[in-house]
Design an enzyme around this catalytic site. Structure first.
Site, mmCIF file in Angstrom:
data_model
loop_
_atom_site.group_PDB
_atom_site.id
_atom_site.type_symbol
_atom_site.label_atom_id
_atom_site.label_comp_id
_atom_site.label_asym_id
_atom_site.label_seq_id
_atom_site.Cartn_x
_atom_site.Cartn_y
_atom_site.Cartn_z
ATOM 1 N N TYR A 156 0.858 -1.187 0.000
ATOM 2 C CA TYR A 156 0.000 0.000 0.000
ATOM 3 C C TYR A 156 0.890 1.231 0.000
ATOM 4 O O TYR A 156 1.777 1.372 0.837
ATOM 5 C CB TYR A 156 -0.927 0.017 1.218
ATOM 6 C CG TYR A 156 -1.835 1.230 1.253
ATOM 7 C CD1 TYR A 156 -3.047 1.221 0.571
ATOM 8 C CD2 TYR A 156 -1.468 2.380 1.954
ATOM 9 C CE1 TYR A 156 -3.873 2.331 0.580
ATOM 10 C CE2 TYR A 156 -2.292 3.496 1.964
ATOM 11 C CZ TYR A 156 -3.491 3.460 1.281
ATOM 12 O OH TYR A 156 -4.305 4.558 1.294
ATOM 13 N N CYS A 157 0.646 2.144 -0.935
ATOM 14 C CA CYS A 157 1.479 3.338 -1.081
ATOM 15 C C CYS A 157 0.679 4.569 -0.670
ATOM 16 O O CYS A 157 -0.302 4.923 -1.346
ATOM 17 C CB CYS A 157 1.962 3.480 -2.524
ATOM 18 S SG CYS A 157 3.107 4.869 -2.755
ATOM 19 N N PRO A 158 1.048 5.235 0.429
ATOM 20 C CA PRO A 158 0.309 6.440 0.842
ATOM 21 C C PRO A 158 0.476 7.597 -0.132
ATOM 22 O O PRO A 158 -0.375 8.493 -0.171
ATOM 23 C CB PRO A 158 0.905 6.759 2.216
ATOM 24 C CG PRO A 158 2.263 6.135 2.204
ATOM 25 C CD PRO A 158 2.145 4.912 1.357
ATOM 26 N N ALA A 161 -2.280 6.954 -2.261
ATOM 27 C CA ALA A 161 -3.518 6.715 -1.509
ATOM 28 C C ALA A 161 -4.267 5.509 -2.060
ATOM 29 O O ALA A 161 -5.502 5.478 -2.084
ATOM 30 C CB ALA A 161 -4.413 7.948 -1.528
ATOM 31 N N THR A 162 -3.539 4.499 -2.494
ATOM 32 C CA THR A 162 -4.141 3.276 -2.997
ATOM 33 C C THR A 162 -3.137 2.146 -2.879
ATOM 34 O O THR A 162 -1.952 2.369 -2.582
ATOM 35 C CB THR A 162 -4.594 3.442 -4.462
ATOM 36 O OG1 THR A 162 -5.348 2.289 -4.864
ATOM 37 C CG2 THR A 162 -3.396 3.578 -5.385
#
EC number: 2.3.1.225
Length: 401
Positions: A156-158, A161-162
């Site tokens: 998950y990559c902030p 945001a997905t």
């Protein structure tokens, strides 16, 4: 208790704020970097006495790369990673799931795509998500931040945001590399300006050491040079690592954790050896570096640099993947060995139980031994004499001579 609720609420709002703020920061930095690189540096005629055409082309190339970065960023967010719940037969109706949990001996029927699954959960059964109430195919994992199961979950990559998964993995890898290239473009232009500025200071320094008349360098140029150097190292390292995973057909989760494979004897049954894993037998999804690269980036070389996905016929739908035949054979051999060990141990245990029963029967103490058996025989002489005695006399064979 109240303090814990406040902490959870604060964490929730911080996550929501970061989810909305970080994408704006990324796009702003890309646009700002292109503006400084092209307008303040490459298109400034006072900075370069010669080769103005080269620097203008250099500036346009940097802007084109920046536009590609924005396009890839939007692709990653818009396409999404993909989820098994979006595929038919992988989601289980809530009523059916509740009935299977409440009724004994009732089991859920997995979709036909799960029949060839090579991954298993801890108890050896097919992987099922109780949060999404659906089946999890190979390489799928539940993402708590994304709140869904993700096909071929990577991480998950902030900043986006997905989650990064099966459908947007290529866009993510390309984004990292284009950002790295953009950083080097900006570092080249700003570094050249900074270098010329240092030479200018040395050449125009007066006898008294006064340099007040030397033109000052732009603050934006200096900030961009520092940020370009930092991001070139950081993002470039991550881009290299991501490309390494692509060549090995691994996700970040699979690189950090061991993947358990299915066996003929599930862990929930009576096992005698550990189930085969990716660390013991190898990566079953590694089908060679060239094929691994093509599965993600595409079969044609021109597709490798463009935000174009390979066809679904070429790469599948994220539920099944090509398998390494050698590793698959090791998994089957480990399963056959497990069955053999199980059968041998069960036969040995059965034999030991039978011997124990016999030993218990013959090794009883004297006072627990059963009494001698008494036999009844006809007394022919008494019967012939006509005496009023029983027709059967009890004779103990142990006392007869």
């Amino acid at each position: 208790m109240q303090c814990r609720k406040c902490c959870f609420a604060c964490e929730k709002w911080c996550f929501i704020g970061a989810k909305a703020f970080l994408p704006l920061v990324v796009n702003f930095l890309i646009i700002w970097a292109c503006w400084v690189h092209a307008w303040l540096v490459c298109w400034e005629p006072q900075l370069f006495e010669s080769d103005t055409t080269f620097w203008r082309v250099y500036g346009v190339a940097g802007v084109a790369i920046g536009i590609m970065c924005n396009v890839l960023y939007l692709k990653v967010c818009k396409v999404g990673p993909g989820s098994p719940t979006d595929i038919d037969n992988f989601s289980v109706p809530l009523v059916e799931y509740q009935n299977a949990c409440s009724a004994e001996g009732q089991h859920l029927t997995p979709p036909r795509e799960m029949a060839n699954s090579v991954c298993a959960k801890e108890n050896g059964g097919l992987r099922f998500c109780t949060k999404c109430i659906g089946w999890k195919p190979d390489r799928s994992h539940h993402c708590s931040n994304y709140k869904r199961c993700v096909l071929k979950f990577d991480h998950y990559c902030p900043w986006f945001a997905t989650a990064i998964g099966f459908h947007n993995h290529k866009y993510f890898v390309l984004f990292l590399w284009y950002v790295t290239i953009l950083c080097f473009f900006c570092l080249g232009s700003t570094g050249f300006v900074f270098y010329n500025h240092i030479l200018e200071i040395g050449a125009m320094r007066g006898p008294d050491g006064n340099t007040d008349y030397v033109g000052a360098i732009s603050v934006n140029v200096m900030i961009l040079m520092v940020l370009a150097l930092v991001f070139a190292i950081a993002v470039g390292t991550f881009a290299t690592f991501s490309l390494y995973l692509v060549f090995n057909n691994q996700s970040t989760v699979e690189f950090l954790e061991s993947t358990q494979y299915r066996s003929a004897v599930p862990t929930a049954a009576y096992r005698y050896t550990f189930a085969p894993t990716s660390k013991t037998v190898g990566n079953v999804f590694d089908v060679g570096w060239k094929r691994n690269f093509q599965l993600v980036m595409g079969d044609k070389w021109w597709m490798w640099l463009l935000p174009i996905q390979p066809s679904e016929a070429a790469r599948g739908n994220g539920t099944q993947f090509p398998l390494n035949k050698q590793v698959l054979q090791k998994i089957r051999e480990a399963a056959a060995k497990e069955v053999q060990i199980r059968d041998q141990n069960q036969a040995y245990i059965k034999q030991q139980r039978q011997q124990q029963q016999k030993r218990t029967q013959y090794d009883l103490p004297q006072h627990l031994q059963p009494p001698p058996q008494e036999h009844y025989e006809y007394d022919d002489e008494a019967q012939d004499s006509g005496d009023d005695i029983p027709l059967i006399n009890m004779v103990n064979k142990n006392n007869t001579k």
